[in-house]
Design a protein around this motif. Structure first.
Motif, PDB file in Angstrom:
ATOM      1  N   MET A   1       0.844  -1.196   0.000  1.00 24.20           N
ATOM      2  CA  MET A   1       0.000   0.000   0.000  1.00 24.20           C
ATOM      3  C   MET A   1       0.878   1.245   0.000  1.00 24.20           C
ATOM      4  N   SER A   2       0.635   2.121  -0.914  1.00 23.81           N
ATOM      5  CA  SER A   2       1.361   3.392  -0.958  1.00 23.81           C
ATOM      6  C   SER A   2       0.669   4.399  -0.062  1.00 23.81           C
ATOM      7  N   GLY A   3       1.380   5.455   0.282  1.00 24.08           N
ATOM      8  CA  GLY A   3       0.843   6.415   1.222  1.00 24.08           C
ATOM      9  C   GLY A   3       0.361   7.690   0.581  1.00 24.08           C
ATOM     10  N   SER A   4       0.182   8.706   1.456  1.00 17.78           N
ATOM     11  CA  SER A   4      -0.354   9.989   1.000  1.00 17.78           C
ATOM     12  C   SER A   4       0.609  10.710   0.068  1.00 17.78           C
ATOM     13  N   GLY A   5       1.920  10.430   0.211  1.00 16.00           N
ATOM     14  CA  GLY A   5       2.881  11.063  -0.691  1.00 16.00           C
ATOM     15  C   GLY A   5       2.644  10.703  -2.133  1.00 16.00           C
ATOM     16  N   ASP A   6       2.284   9.426  -2.380  1.00 15.53           N
ATOM     17  CA  ASP A   6       1.997   9.000  -3.743  1.00 15.53           C
ATOM     18  C   ASP A   6       0.701   9.621  -4.255  1.00 15.53           C
ATOM     19  N   VAL A   7      -0.252   9.844  -3.355  1.00 16.37           N
ATOM     20  CA  VAL A   7      -1.488  10.519  -3.755  1.00 16.37           C
ATOM     21  C   VAL A   7      -1.168  11.943  -4.206  1.00 16.37           C
ATOM     22  N   GLY A   8      -0.290  12.626  -3.463  1.00 16.06           N
ATOM     23  CA  GLY A   8       0.106  13.976  -3.842  1.00 16.06           C
ATOM     24  C   GLY A   8       0.798  14.017  -5.192  1.00 16.06           C
ATOM     25  N   ARG A   9       1.620  13.019  -5.476  1.00 12.65           N
ATOM     26  CA  ARG A   9       2.298  12.966  -6.773  1.00 12.65           C
ATOM     27  C   ARG A   9       1.304  12.711  -7.894  1.00 12.65           C
ATOM     28  N   LEU A  10       0.307  11.882  -7.642  1.00 12.98           N
ATOM     29  CA  LEU A  10      -0.728  11.635  -8.645  1.00 12.98           C
ATOM     30  C   LEU A  10      -1.505  12.913  -8.948  1.00 12.98           C
ATOM     31  N   VAL A  11      -1.833  13.655  -7.914  1.00 11.76           N
ATOM     32  CA  VAL A  11      -2.566  14.913  -8.095  1.00 11.76           C
ATOM     33  C   VAL A  11      -1.723  15.911  -8.884  1.00 11.76           C
ATOM     34  N   ALA A  12      -0.426  16.002  -8.547  1.00 11.01           N
ATOM     35  CA  ALA A  12       0.457  16.936  -9.258  1.00 11.01           C
ATOM     36  C   ALA A  12       0.583  16.564 -10.730  1.00 11.01           C
ATOM     37  N   LEU A  13       0.755  15.260 -11.002  1.00 15.21           N
ATOM     38  CA  LEU A  13       0.824  14.808 -12.395  1.00 15.21           C
ATOM     39  C   LEU A  13      -0.472  15.114 -13.130  1.00 15.21           C
ATOM     40  N   SER A  14      -1.583  14.858 -12.481  1.00 17.08           N
ATOM     41  CA  SER A  14      -2.888  15.083 -13.099  1.00 17.08           C
ATOM     42  C   SER A  14      -3.104  16.552 -13.425  1.00 17.08           C
ATOM     43  N   ASP A  15      -2.765  17.437 -12.489  1.00 21.08           N
ATOM     44  CA  ASP A  15      -2.927  18.870 -12.730  1.00 21.08           C
ATOM     45  C   ASP A  15      -2.092  19.311 -13.928  1.00 21.08           C
ATOM     46  N   GLY A  16      -0.888  18.749 -14.063  1.00 20.67           N
ATOM     47  CA  GLY A  16      -0.045  19.097 -15.210  1.00 20.67           C
ATOM     48  C   GLY A  16      -0.655  18.647 -16.522  1.00 20.67           C
ATOM     49  N   VAL A  17      -1.193  17.431 -16.544  1.00 18.89           N
ATOM     50  CA  VAL A  17      -1.819  16.908 -17.766  1.00 18.89           C
ATOM     51  C   VAL A  17      -3.047  17.733 -18.125  1.00 18.89           C
ATOM     52  N   PHE A  18      -3.863  18.059 -17.145  1.00 20.38           N
ATOM     53  CA  PHE A  18      -5.047  18.887 -17.394  1.00 20.38           C
ATOM     54  C   PHE A  18      -4.645  20.241 -17.971  1.00 20.38           C
ATOM     55  N   ALA A  19      -3.626  20.866 -17.397  1.00 19.89           N
ATOM     56  CA  ALA A  19      -3.199  22.183 -17.864  1.00 19.89           C
ATOM     57  C   ALA A  19      -2.706  22.127 -19.303  1.00 19.89           C
ATOM     58  N   ILE A  20      -1.937  21.105 -19.642  1.00 20.58           N
ATOM     59  CA  ILE A  20      -1.423  20.968 -21.005  1.00 20.58           C
ATOM     60  C   ILE A  20      -2.565  20.705 -21.980  1.00 20.58           C
ATOM     61  N   ALA A  21      -3.498  19.827 -21.588  1.00 19.78           N
ATOM     62  CA  ALA A  21      -4.625  19.512 -22.476  1.00 19.78           C
ATOM     63  C   ALA A  21      -5.471  20.752 -22.751  1.00 19.78           C
ATOM     64  N   LEU A  22      -5.723  21.557 -21.719  1.00 21.63           N
ATOM     65  CA  LEU A  22      -6.494  22.786 -21.917  1.00 21.63           C
ATOM     66  C   LEU A  22      -5.775  23.746 -22.857  1.00 21.63           C
TER      67      LEU A  22
ATOM     68  N   VAL B   1      -6.941   9.064   0.359  1.00 19.45           N
ATOM     69  CA  VAL B   1      -5.801   9.284   1.258  1.00 19.45           C
ATOM     70  C   VAL B   1      -4.685   8.266   1.054  1.00 19.45           C
ATOM     71  N   ARG B   2      -4.942   7.215   0.290  1.00 18.75           N
ATOM     72  CA  ARG B   2      -3.934   6.191   0.013  1.00 18.75           C
ATOM     73  C   ARG B   2      -4.007   5.813  -1.454  1.00 18.75           C
ATOM     74  N   ALA B   3      -2.937   5.218  -1.953  1.00 20.97           N
ATOM     75  CA  ALA B   3      -2.903   4.775  -3.345  1.00 20.97           C
ATOM     76  C   ALA B   3      -2.289   3.394  -3.416  1.00 20.97           C
ATOM     77  N   ASP B   4      -2.716   2.601  -4.393  1.00 17.31           N
ATOM     78  CA  ASP B   4      -2.066   1.332  -4.677  1.00 17.31           C
ATOM     79  C   ASP B   4      -1.818   1.241  -6.180  1.00 17.31           C
ATOM     80  N   GLY B   5      -1.263   0.125  -6.624  1.00 25.09           N
ATOM     81  CA  GLY B   5      -0.911   0.000  -8.028  1.00 25.09           C
ATOM     82  C   GLY B   5      -2.107   0.113  -8.961  1.00 25.09           C
ATOM     83  N   THR B   6      -3.232  -0.437  -8.547  1.00 25.95           N
ATOM     84  CA  THR B   6      -4.429  -0.375  -9.392  1.00 25.95           C
ATOM     85  C   THR B   6      -4.914   1.056  -9.554  1.00 25.95           C
ATOM     86  N   LEU B   7      -4.909   1.811  -8.450  1.00 25.81           N
ATOM     87  CA  LEU B   7      -5.336   3.208  -8.530  1.00 25.81           C
ATOM     88  C   LEU B   7      -4.406   4.007  -9.441  1.00 25.81           C
ATOM     89  N   VAL B   8      -3.110   3.760  -9.340  1.00 30.21           N
ATOM     90  CA  VAL B   8      -2.159   4.450 -10.210  1.00 30.21           C
ATOM     91  C   VAL B   8      -2.445   4.115 -11.666  1.00 30.21           C
TER      92      VAL B   8
END
Length: 211
Positions: A1-22, A75-82
């Motif tokens: 099980m990954s922790g909140s740090g990985d959730v933060g990285r997922l959010v940061a990556l997602s925000d970047g992709v959204f910004a580029i797509a827009l 609040v948590r992430a695993d491989g499937t969520l990623v």
């Protein structure tokens, strides 16, 4: 099980992709030829591209809001969520392409089907991501907990899932309609609104789908 740090990285990556797509959505407009001797006519000719841009900007903006709200509870992430997150971001990153095709060839069945199919797959992946985090992981693996905070309101989960499903249901009819009349198919996308209203008020059913 990954922790909140990985959730933060997922959010940061997602925000970047959204910004580029827009940003990429506007490229067909920036590349348009505006001739000095017929500025008004050229601007009118840009109408379909402007409408396609506005539609996709609204779609991506909506998905960003949905994604932001979902990850406020995760609040948590695993491989499937990623993996589900990357699949969702794949469709978001791809959306500028069918948008450009729709703006240029919106009167053709192929352009309408391409755009509608991309929106449907985006909606399915978004819904799958939220369902897995809030419901699916715990239901599929009886000895595990959801990836969401324990205080997450089940009603918010249900309404989030209903909103994602409504986009899919609203766009599906346009796939066959596109081969009859592309314009009617595009107008059928307005079904998203009544579908969202009805699905939001559906009773809770299904042991594995709803919380």
């Amino acid at each position: 099980m990954s922790g909140s740090g990985d959730v933060g990285r997922l959010v940061a990556l997602s925000d970047g992709v959204f910004a580029i797509a827009l940003t990429l959505l506007a490229l067909p407009l920036a590349d348009a030829d505006i001739h000095e001797d017929d500025v008004a006519g050229d601007l009118v000719a840009l109408g379909p591209k402007l409408l396609a841009f506005a539609l996709s900007f609204a779609v991506i903006g909506r998905y960003w809001r949905v994604h932001h709200r979902a990850f406020a509870h995760i609040v948590r992430a695993d491989g499937t969520l990623v993996g589900l997150s990357l699949l969702f971001l794949f469709w978001i990153a791809l959306l500028p392409f069918p948008t450009a095709v729709l703006g240029e060839h919106g009167d053709t069945a192929a352009a309408v089907v391409l755009y509608a199919a991309t929106i449907i797959l985006t909606g399915l992946s978004s819904t799958a991501l939220w369902w897995y985090a809030a419901v699916g992981r715990a239901r599929l693996r009886a000895d595990t907990r959801p990836l969401t905070h324990e205080s997450t309101d089940p009603e918010k989960v249900r309404r989030g899932l209903a909103g994602g499903v409504s986009v899919v249901v609203g766009f599906v009819p346009s796939l066959p309609l596109a081969f009859v009349d592309p314009t009617v198919a595009e107008l059928s996308w307005l079904l998203v609104f009544p579908c969202g209203y009805l699905l939001d008020r559906m009773p809770r059913r299904g042991r594995y789908f709803w919380p």
